[in-house]
Write an enzyme that holds these catalytic residues in place. Sequence first.
Site, PDB file in Angstrom:
ATOM      1  N   CYS A 156       3.365   1.683   2.777  1.00 24.33           N
ATOM      2  CA  CYS A 156       4.644   0.983   2.586  1.00 24.33           C
ATOM      3  C   CYS A 156       5.619   1.883   1.829  1.00 24.33           C
ATOM      4  O   CYS A 156       6.804   1.953   2.172  1.00 24.33           O
ATOM      5  CB  CYS A 156       4.426  -0.306   1.799  1.00 24.33           C
ATOM      6  N   ASP A 181      15.293  25.150 -30.205  1.00 21.45           N
ATOM      7  CA  ASP A 181      16.051  24.004 -30.713  1.00 21.45           C
ATOM      8  C   ASP A 181      17.554  24.195 -30.706  1.00 21.45           C
ATOM      9  O   ASP A 181      18.303  23.250 -30.947  1.00 21.45           O
ATOM     10  CB  ASP A 181      15.616  23.681 -32.149  1.00 21.45           C
ATOM     11  N   CYS A 236       0.849  -1.194   0.000  1.00 19.72           N
ATOM     12  CA  CYS A 236       0.000   0.000   0.000  1.00 19.72           C
ATOM     13  C   CYS A 236       0.882   1.240   0.000  1.00 19.72           C
ATOM     14  O   CYS A 236       2.112   1.162   0.080  1.00 19.72           O
ATOM     15  CB  CYS A 236      -0.931   0.015   1.213  1.00 19.72           C
ATOM     16  N   ASP A 288      19.326  28.546 -27.141  1.00 19.18           N
ATOM     17  CA  ASP A 288      18.013  28.514 -26.496  1.00 19.18           C
ATOM     18  C   ASP A 288      18.071  27.835 -25.123  1.00 19.18           C
ATOM     19  O   ASP A 288      17.105  27.939 -24.351  1.00 19.18           O
ATOM     20  CB  ASP A 288      17.002  27.755 -27.368  1.00 19.18           C
ATOM     21  N   ASP A 309      10.735  30.144 -30.326  1.00 17.61           N
ATOM     22  CA  ASP A 309      11.897  30.643 -31.056  1.00 17.61           C
ATOM     23  C   ASP A 309      11.578  30.552 -32.554  1.00 17.61           C
ATOM     24  O   ASP A 309      10.883  29.626 -32.989  1.00 17.61           O
ATOM     25  CB  ASP A 309      13.127  29.798 -30.720  1.00 17.61           C
TER      26      ASP A 309
END
Length: 753
Positions: free
Chosen positions: A16, A637, A13, A641, A435
Amino acid sequence: MENATLKLRGMSCASCAKNIEDAIASVPGVSECIVNFGAEQATVEYDSRTTDLDAIQEAVKAAGYSAYPLQKQNLMVGEDDAEKKYRLRESRNLVQKVTVGGIISTALVIGSLPMMTGLHLPFIPLWLHNPWVQLILTTPVQFWCGYSFYINTWKALKRHAATMDTLIALGTSAAYFYSLFPTLLPSFFINQGLTPDVYYETAAIVITLILLGRLFENRARGQTSEAIRKLIGLQAKTARLIRNGREIDVPIEEVIIGDVILVRPGEKISVDGEVIEGASTIDEAMVTGESLPVKKQPGDEVIGATINKTGSFKFRATRVGSDTVLAQIVQLVQQAQGSKAPIQRLADKVTGWFVPVVIAIALLTFIIWFNFTGNVTLALIPTIGVLIIACPCALGLATPTSVMVGTGKGAENGILIKGAESLELAHKIQTIVLDKTGTITQGKATVTDFVTANGTVNGNEMKLIQLTASVERNSEHPLAEAVVRYAQSQEVELADVREFEAITGNGVQGIVTKHLVQIGTQRWMEELDIETQALQHDKERLEYLGKTAIWIAVDGKIQGLMGISDAIKPTSVQAIRALQKLGLEVVMLTGDNRRTAEAIAREVGIKRVLAEVRPDQKAATVEKLQSEGKIVAMVGDGINDAPALAQADVGMAIGTGTDVAIAASDITLISGDLLSIVTAIQLSRATIRNIRQNLFFAFIYNVAGIPIAAGILFPIFGWLLNPIIAGAAMAFSSVSVVTNALRLRKFKAKAVV
């Protein structure tokens, strides 16, 4: 600091999971520990100079559980043999106990019908109603089928803790041992004016139902990892190598970097590599989510596990084993599935004190009922009901199961989500910053115009192209690549460059054949006191058309101007419109001059443009948007950036971009298609909606179930909840939460119109 992922065994559970988390966190040198009950994993960050994995595993063992580290090198083979055998053994054990418990419980219910109904039922053998027979039948269910409840309760008590197994052991033991007294001493009950009723069937049925629920839960939870199994199943099993002029088939594990591999139509590409001979179209949908086949020719990269559609080609292996794109995707998905969403914190706090509070409520229930009625039986029934109906499992499973399914579904759609926090935060995004170059546009610029100070046609034009392209060859900027490609198309031979220098946000310069060549923005030319008036009209014309104009100065004088255009991606307009209809503010961020930027923005439908922003200013620009009180996502990308991606609340990297950008991001869009952003946000919203449904159900279940089991409705309706019904409700509460999470597997991105 070292990071490790441990596979956990023995949890029953959410309590635990909390116990294990506390045990690991107490080890000196451990700086962070996240235990995911749904994934049965622990993610640990520790100082290897202070501690090691052995010490952490010992701490888990001391807490009453077991753990072993997941090895990265086994990433692409799925579960190891030991784990498969363990799961098979556990499943068989549960099936055996549920079968035995079910048969015995059925017999006990039949034997108890006369007592339950108060009627003489001639079709029921009298011996089945005999308390001694019921005792003999119940004992193996209580102590063999329910063995794990007692063992786990004992382990928890040694740690001064309690779990769901503690509640089950207390509740069923109360029913069993209470029934033992009227079985052994029926005359005592009769002399006291009490009916010597027994509740063996209650103990047996509750244990059986809980084990049945656990069996269903385990099978349902296994389906949450289906995305991982699907991804692992994508890889090819063999590769056709060309060695010493011969074609040989070898297992994929034997492929090494540099091997030349032949791929025929319809075959899977075995590992990542670069095409060296031939051409074809590749179906990359299973990895990138891109539906259309992609053309490949010499120099292009291919991804392992994708499918060759048309021609044959040869490629050289560049990444194998755990370094392939597919392996990294699997690793990222596993990492995300093992993480913990902020929304889970409330559930974690509740499970920390849940079991002790339930035990206290059960004791209080018994005391109140016994004081008011003086009847042990009437006091015992609601007490057992409270212990049995309480379920911290539903709380513990509510968030991680949804996260596991959500992140897996993201991977199927070419969206890699690094953690549950990113998945949760994505649904709150208010502003999304795109961008321009490589994100909105193709990122493959082309020189469309070349103007010289002395006219477009003059004898020095080829010389100027040579000087310009020779310097730009040393730059990594996409515009520089366009200039070099233009020079190559004009068959211009490039020269050596000395003292090359890239001036961030301005341009580049270098010495070519004793000439100082400077290429860059008008702002930089003005800072250098270089006169630009002669070509100003041409520059304005290019920018009005949405092209980037770069100035070329030789020995301190303007000699030319190049117009460079970067084609807009086919889906950019559609994606931006969809984002706006989702209620998001879309902002374009670029280092281009304002006129060029606004021309692109008009074309794609963006109203807010942040232009002429140098790379070192991008993060500050994102921070400024955040200061307006907005949750900001950044999509980019390039290397420049990365700071902005890290600064944003949610950083999204285009998968076709640089490794640095991807590393700095929270979400990676493998295909580079901006429609993936729309899908990512819709998936985040669907996942959070699913988590909230699960948490609502789990909380309401316990808030309503415990008082009902305690008998709050008895004064009104004269009705007590049968512990058997309480056991069934508890057993299936967890199953319902997991089943609801599995609905996310049907998620499909909706077209926004």
